[in-house]
Write a protein that holds these residues in place. Structure first.
Motif, PDB file in Angstrom:
ATOM      1  N   LEU A   1      36.356  -3.049 -12.236  1.00 24.80           N
ATOM      2  CA  LEU A   1      37.210  -2.701 -11.111  1.00 24.80           C
ATOM      3  C   LEU A   1      36.899  -3.460  -9.493  1.00 24.80           C
ATOM      4  O   LEU A   1      37.609  -3.229  -8.649  1.00 24.80           O
ATOM      5  CB  LEU A   1      37.220  -1.040 -10.933  1.00 24.80           C
ATOM      6  N   SER A   2      35.493  -3.754  -9.340  1.00 17.71           N
ATOM      7  CA  SER A   2      35.274  -3.890  -8.830  1.00 17.71           C
ATOM      8  C   SER A   2      34.465  -5.820  -8.395  1.00 17.71           C
ATOM      9  O   SER A   2      33.898  -6.559  -7.111  1.00 17.71           O
ATOM     10  CB  SER A   2      33.623  -3.840  -8.127  1.00 17.71           C
ATOM     11  N   ALA A   3      35.464  -6.258  -8.914  1.00 17.23           N
ATOM     12  CA  ALA A   3      34.985  -7.571  -9.123  1.00 17.23           C
ATOM     13  C   ALA A   3      35.863  -8.611  -8.291  1.00 17.23           C
ATOM     14  O   ALA A   3      35.561  -9.899  -8.650  1.00 17.23           O
ATOM     15  CB  ALA A   3      35.651  -8.432 -10.832  1.00 17.23           C
ATOM     16  N   ASP A   4      36.688  -8.396  -7.924  1.00 15.63           N
ATOM     17  CA  ASP A   4      37.244  -8.932  -6.878  1.00 15.63           C
ATOM     18  C   ASP A   4      37.574  -8.787  -5.139  1.00 15.63           C
ATOM     19  O   ASP A   4      37.516  -9.145  -4.233  1.00 15.63           O
ATOM     20  CB  ASP A   4      39.134  -8.859  -7.448  1.00 15.63           C
ATOM     21  N   LEU A   5      36.267  -7.604  -5.217  1.00 13.82           N
ATOM     22  CA  LEU A   5      36.142  -7.170  -3.600  1.00 13.82           C
ATOM     23  C   LEU A   5      35.647  -8.453  -3.339  1.00 13.82           C
ATOM     24  O   LEU A   5      33.955  -8.631  -3.274  1.00 13.82           O
ATOM     25  CB  LEU A   5      34.723  -5.645  -3.711  1.00 13.82           C
ATOM     26  N   SER A   6      35.629  -8.246  -1.538  1.00  9.64           N
ATOM     27  CA  SER A   6      35.025  -9.187  -0.426  1.00  9.64           C
ATOM     28  C   SER A   6      33.906  -8.701  -0.201  1.00  9.64           C
ATOM     29  O   SER A   6      33.067  -6.845  -0.908  1.00  9.64           O
ATOM     30  CB  SER A   6      36.219  -9.065   0.035  1.00  9.64           C
ATOM     31  N   SER A   7      33.103  -9.827   0.566  1.00  7.74           N
ATOM     32  CA  SER A   7      31.374  -8.856   1.325  1.00  7.74           C
ATOM     33  C   SER A   7      31.888  -7.955   1.790  1.00  7.74           C
ATOM     34  O   SER A   7      31.056  -6.885   1.508  1.00  7.74           O
ATOM     35  CB  SER A   7      31.411 -10.307   2.058  1.00  7.74           C
ATOM     36  N   GLN A   8      32.684  -7.800   3.037  1.00 11.31           N
ATOM     37  CA  GLN A   8      32.647  -6.483   3.169  1.00 11.31           C
ATOM     38  C   GLN A   8      33.242  -5.697   2.742  1.00 11.31           C
ATOM     39  O   GLN A   8      32.862  -4.012   2.614  1.00 11.31           O
ATOM     40  CB  GLN A   8      33.899  -6.749   4.677  1.00 11.31           C
ATOM     41  N   GLU A   9      34.311  -5.855   1.311  1.00 12.77           N
ATOM     42  CA  GLU A   9      34.222  -4.083   1.276  1.00 12.77           C
ATOM     43  C   GLU A   9      33.128  -3.907  -0.334  1.00 12.77           C
ATOM     44  O   GLU A   9      32.845  -2.364  -0.028  1.00 12.77           O
ATOM     45  CB  GLU A   9      35.733  -4.225  -0.191  1.00 12.77           C
TER      46      GLU A   9
END
Length: 179
Positions: A71-79
């Motif tokens: 679920l977190s695979a595409d999160l940005s550095s900031q996210e």
């Protein structure tokens, strides 16, 4: 980040907390009815009663973490940094003598016990925060403690700077260890 002018530490936003808990719940929901029933049973059990099924949820922790990773695979550095700040704060807030009394463990063991509390979701976390007797003695989830920090490091080549000015490590919440 800490505001350099004011020196005020950055707190997780309400949106970041909501996103964090939504991701946790989504990761659990993908696993179906059995772990949902086990999590509910941990919440509604009598903490004084002996319960052989107390650790049955442990078999579901790795699949939960795999789902959370997906679920977190595409999160940005900031996210990822924002989510790590939430975990850091949640672990810090339950870094207390009364919680340790129930969960036990060395410094690392107590950190991992708090990781278990966070991993089981918002409802369980809030129940333990209000009444530490709800916590599961000697239960651990080491991976949850630095979950988003490890994802950040793997994807972006460095640890996130949450700017919070706190530590998730054990016995660092001075207010939680006053006698």
């Amino acid at each position: 980040m800490t505001d350099p002018a004011s020196g005020i530490a950055k707190l997780p936003s309400a949106d970041d907390e909501a996103r964090f808990w939504a991701l946790v719940e989504s990761a659990w929901e993908r696993l179906g009815a059995e772990p949902a029933a086990l999590r509910r049973a941990l919440l509604t059990r009598d903490p004084e009663a002996d319960d052989d099924a107390l650790y049955a949820i442990d078999a579901w922790l790795n699949p939960f973490l795999d789902n959370l990773r997906q679920l977190s695979a595409d999160l940005s550095s900031q996210e990822l940094t924002d989510l790590d700040r939430v975990v850091e704060r949640k672990l810090h807030d339950i870094d207390r003598a009364d919680v340790h009394e129930v969960t036990d463990g060395s410094d690392d063991g107590f950190l991992y016990a708090r990781g278990h509390i966070v991993a089981l979701g918002r409802e369980f976390y809030e129940a333990v925060n209000a009444d530490p007797a709800v916590a599961v003695p000697d239960a651990t989830c080491e991976s949850m403690c630095y979950f988003f920090a490890h994802l950040h490091n793997k994807r972006f080549g460095g640890w996130p700077d949450t700017g919070s000015g706190i530590s998730r490590e054990s016995c660092r919440n001075a207010a939680g260890w006053r006698e």
